[in-house]
Write a protein that holds these residues in place. Structure first.
Motif, PDB file in Angstrom:
ATOM      1  N   ALA A   1      24.524  61.246 -21.506  1.00 29.30           N
ATOM      2  CA  ALA A   1      23.710  62.181 -22.279  1.00 29.30           C
ATOM      3  C   ALA A   1      22.901  61.489 -23.364  1.00 29.30           C
ATOM      4  O   ALA A   1      22.022  62.105 -23.955  1.00 29.30           O
ATOM      5  N   ARG A   2      23.175  60.241 -23.615  1.00 26.05           N
ATOM      6  CA  ARG A   2      22.507  59.538 -24.711  1.00 26.05           C
ATOM      7  C   ARG A   2      20.983  59.462 -24.542  1.00 26.05           C
ATOM      8  O   ARG A   2      20.262  59.688 -25.516  1.00 26.05           O
ATOM      9  N   PRO A   3      20.442  59.156 -23.359  1.00 25.42           N
ATOM     10  CA  PRO A   3      18.973  59.146 -23.234  1.00 25.42           C
ATOM     11  C   PRO A   3      18.347  60.510 -23.508  1.00 25.42           C
ATOM     12  O   PRO A   3      17.249  60.593 -24.053  1.00 25.42           O
ATOM     13  N   ALA A   4      19.019  61.573 -23.150  1.00 29.95           N
ATOM     14  CA  ALA A   4      18.475  62.908 -23.387  1.00 29.95           C
ATOM     15  C   ALA A   4      18.534  63.275 -24.865  1.00 29.95           C
ATOM     16  O   ALA A   4      17.735  64.071 -25.344  1.00 29.95           O
ATOM     17  N   LEU A   5      19.468  62.704 -25.585  1.00 28.58           N
ATOM     18  CA  LEU A   5      19.620  63.020 -27.005  1.00 28.58           C
ATOM     19  C   LEU A   5      18.796  62.094 -27.893  1.00 28.58           C
ATOM     20  O   LEU A   5      18.699  62.342 -29.098  1.00 28.58           O
ATOM     21  N   ASP A   6      18.208  61.051 -27.323  1.00 27.73           N
ATOM     22  CA  ASP A   6      17.438  60.093 -28.112  1.00 27.73           C
ATOM     23  C   ASP A   6      16.079  60.697 -28.448  1.00 27.73           C
ATOM     24  O   ASP A   6      15.230  60.877 -27.585  1.00 27.73           O
TER      25      ASP A   6
END
Length: 65
Positions: A44-49
């Protein structure tokens, strides 16, 4: 009264030590849960960046006019 004489209130049940299999099973379950949470966070990190996302100035439909 003779029936009640055989019972005592201060008797505690014996404590059972966990077996190696139950300790290993609990450790394995905890490890799977922790790895699942870390994996979900990494996915989920790329979507939250927010820094990488570019905000377009105008919608694509308005560009051709």
């Amino acid at each position: 009264m003779a029936y009640d004489d055989g019972f005592h209130d201060d008797v505690t049940p014996p404590h059972h030590r966990p077996t190696a299999g139950s300790i290993l099973g609990g450790t394995l379950i905890a490890l799977v849960l922790i790895c699942g949470l870390i994996g979900a966070l990494l996915l989920a990190r790329p979507a939250l960046d927010v820094d990488r996302q570019s905000v377009p100035d105008a919608p694509e439909a308005a560009e051709g006019r």
